[in-house]
Design an enzyme around this catalytic site. Structure first.
Site, short mmCIF file in Angstrom:
data_model
loop_
_atom_site.label_atom_id
_atom_site.label_comp_id
_atom_site.label_asym_id
_atom_site.label_seq_id
_atom_site.Cartn_x
_atom_site.Cartn_y
_atom_site.Cartn_z
N SER A 20 0.89 -1.12 0.22
CA SER A 20 0.12 0.18 0.49
C SER A 20 0.62 1.11 0.15
CB SER A 20 -0.46 -0.11 1.38
OG SER A 20 -0.30 -0.20 2.47
N ASP A 77 -8.95 0.62 13.03
CA ASP A 77 -10.21 0.85 13.55
C ASP A 77 -10.27 -1.03 13.36
OD1 ASP A 77 -12.37 1.50 14.00
OD2 ASP A 77 -13.59 1.43 11.86
N SER A 121 -2.35 8.05 11.73
CA SER A 121 -3.44 7.63 11.48
C SER A 121 -3.81 7.99 9.95
CB SER A 121 -4.02 8.78 12.73
OG SER A 121 -5.54 8.26 12.67
N SER A 129 -8.33 6.66 5.09
CA SER A 129 -8.75 4.98 4.25
C SER A 129 -10.44 4.51 4.95
CB SER A 129 -8.62 3.62 5.59
OG SER A 129 -8.49 3.85 6.55
N ILE A 153 -6.72 10.01 -0.97
CA ILE A 153 -6.40 10.48 -1.63
C ILE A 153 -6.85 11.27 -3.06
CG2 ILE A 153 -4.53 10.09 -4.33
CD1 ILE A 153 -3.19 8.17 -2.09
N HIS A 156 3.25 21.95 21.87
CA HIS A 156 3.54 22.84 21.67
C HIS A 156 3.86 23.37 22.92
CE1 HIS A 156 4.19 26.30 19.52
NE2 HIS A 156 2.81 27.18 19.68
N ASP A 213 8.26 23.64 17.80
CA ASP A 213 7.83 24.95 17.89
C ASP A 213 6.90 25.10 16.71
OD1 ASP A 213 10.03 25.55 15.50
OD2 ASP A 213 11.21 26.15 17.59
#
Length: 487
Positions: free
Chosen positions: A311, A354, A404, A408, A431, A457, A461
């Site tokens: 993939s 998932d 993540s 999909s 995509i 953060h 930065d």
């Protein structure tokens, strides 16, 4: 009557009642004994009985990762069943993985301490086993076994899908080569790990490409040929334009229901609560994957000939690892007081999945040492285990950076949440084929993917996150450039 006489009398009574005899016993060898005819008549009966072994409690050992309780998902035995060593007793689920508990003893199950879906605590008995009599049966120590006490492997526990049955010689071979048995798939009887399995695993670790099974040789992809004539082609029905999804019909009861949070859902509550303490910095961009789409098309056949589905994700993961070499702070962690930063040497890049059990994030270990193909092999393995709920603790822990693939399922942009103690995460959109201008101001068809980054953060930065994203994007938009930095 003296005490000595009473002892001898008791001994004679046991002796005369343990076999069938006629006449009187001969006590001439013991002149100080007293013969009592009421106890020893002219006919005796032999008595026999079955010697039972001790009943030992089999306790739930420490699974590691600070887990103190598990949920009993399924019992494989019931009271009265006979079990042998390494027989499966039950399956338990923690907030990190499913674990199959196997028997430590040969014997008979006398008691089950928990019902299905009950919560079992580490260090408490799971079952009572009546062991077979013999000097080799030793009582289990009344302590909770820790990973340091078990040579990194529990002899009588197995991560579901990974057997840990092995002879001492095989265990010694694995220990000498610093191999965890939970990461080796056994091909012996009942999943027992053989010497050949260890050697094959070593070959894989050293970079050798092995076929997935001994029955399929690695063949190069077939050369492109001209389209065969319609006469030689068998007539096939065209595939349906829109596949019909298989969706179970919902059942409406009209009643509220309440159930406790368990397993992975309970872990998500803990992880996301900790993530709320992190100030998230977000950064989004789009990536033109047109060249990568063409490269994957060329390599797909070769990868499938080796038995591995290729993939886009292995390219995304490898590009992230190359970028982390330039920006190691994104592959770091901070302590709870945010006083110290630990830069991780290994790039253990996680992939959010998932599954039917909920959101799981297994990670590919040491990506900085793997090729794109080796990453694809690992992803294939983890996706297979994840689909069947068999991902183990080794796969689900130790991550240092996460991607993540929300695309999909659908969607373009997202706001990913950092998984503590990590400090960065990326969400990949789907995509899309969209119009874009090329270098000659011509409108062309381009394969565009959106990416969304989140960074801690407190220590990262915005400029650092943007530069990393730009480098990652350049690797993917010009995949040939990755060859210069591959090791």
């Amino acid at each position: 009557m003296t005490a000595c006489t009473l002892l001898l009398l008791a001994h004679r009574y046991k002796r005369c009642c343990s076999r069938v005899q006629t006449g009187r016993p001969d006590y001439t060898r013991h002149p100080h004994t007293v013969f009592i005819p009421q106890l020893c008549s002219s006919r005796f009966f032999h008595t026999s009985y079955v010697t039972s072994g001790p009943i030992l409690p089999f306790k739930l050992s420490d699974i590691g990762e600070g887990i103190m309780e598990v949920t009993v998902k399924e019992w494989y035995v019931k009271e009265g069943d006979k079990v042998s060593q390494f027989d499966s007793i039950c399956e338990v689920q923690s907030d990190k993985a499913s674990v199959t508990i196997t028997s430590r003893y040969d014997g008979v199950i006398k008691k089950l301490y928990y019902e299905v879906d009950a919560t079992a605590l580490v260090g408490t008995p799971l079952v009572d086993i009546e062991t077979e009599p013999g000097p080799e049966v030793a009582h289990e120590e009344d302590v909770v076994e820790t990973p340091a006490m078990s040579n990194d492997e529990h002899t009588h526990q197995e991560i579901k899908g990974h057997k840990t049955q092995a002879t001492p010689a095989v265990r010694r071979l694995a220990m000498e080569n610093n191999i965890k048995l939970s990461e080796v798939v056994g091909n012996g009887r009942d999943g027992r790990i053989l010497k050949e399995d260890i050697l094959n695993f070593l070959a894989k670790q050293t970079g050798a490409i092995l076929p997935p099974t001994p029955f399929h040789e690695i063949q190069p992809p077939p050369p492109a040929a001209s389209a065969p004539s319609s006469a030689s082609m068998p007539k096939m029905k065209p595939p349906p334009s829109v596949p019909i999804p298989v969706i179970s019909r919902p059942v409406f009861t009209g009643k509220d229901s309440t159930e406790p949070l368990k397993g992975f859902h309970k872990a998500m509550v803990k992880t996301m609560t900790a993530a709320l303490k992190i100030p998230h910095f977000g950064y989004k961009d789009e990536v033109d994957l047109t060249r990568l789409v063409q490269l994957r098309k060329e390599l797909k056949g070769l990868s499938e000939a080796r038995g591995v589905k290729l993939s886009y994700m292995p390219f995304f993961i490898k590009a992230a690892s190359l970028g982390l070499l330039h920006f190691p702070i994104l592959n770091a962690s901070v302590d709870e007081a945010v006083q110290n930063i630990t830069y991780k040497a290994s790039h253990n890049i996680g992939l959010a999945m998932d599954t039917s059990q909920g959101l799981l994030v297994p990670n590919v270990k040491n990506v900085q040492l793997l090729s794109v193909f080796e990453i694809a092999v690992e992803l294939n393995r983890m996706q297979t285990l994840g689909a069947t709920g068999q991902l183990g603790t080794a796969d689900l822990t130790g991550g240092t950076f996460t991607l993540s693939n929300i695309g999909s399922i659908g969607g373009t942009y997202a706001k990913p949440v950092i998984l503590p103690p990590e400090v960065a995460i990326g969400a990949l959109g789907k995509i899309q084929v969209l119009p874009r201008f090329n270098s000659r101001d011509e409108v062309v068809k381009a394969h565009i993917m959106n990416v969304s980054w989140s960074a801690d953060h407190r220590i990262i930065d915005g400029a650092t996150m943007a530069r990393f994203s730009n480098l990652w994007r350049d690797y993917l938009e010009n995949p040939a450039s990755m060859v210069l930095d591959l090791k």
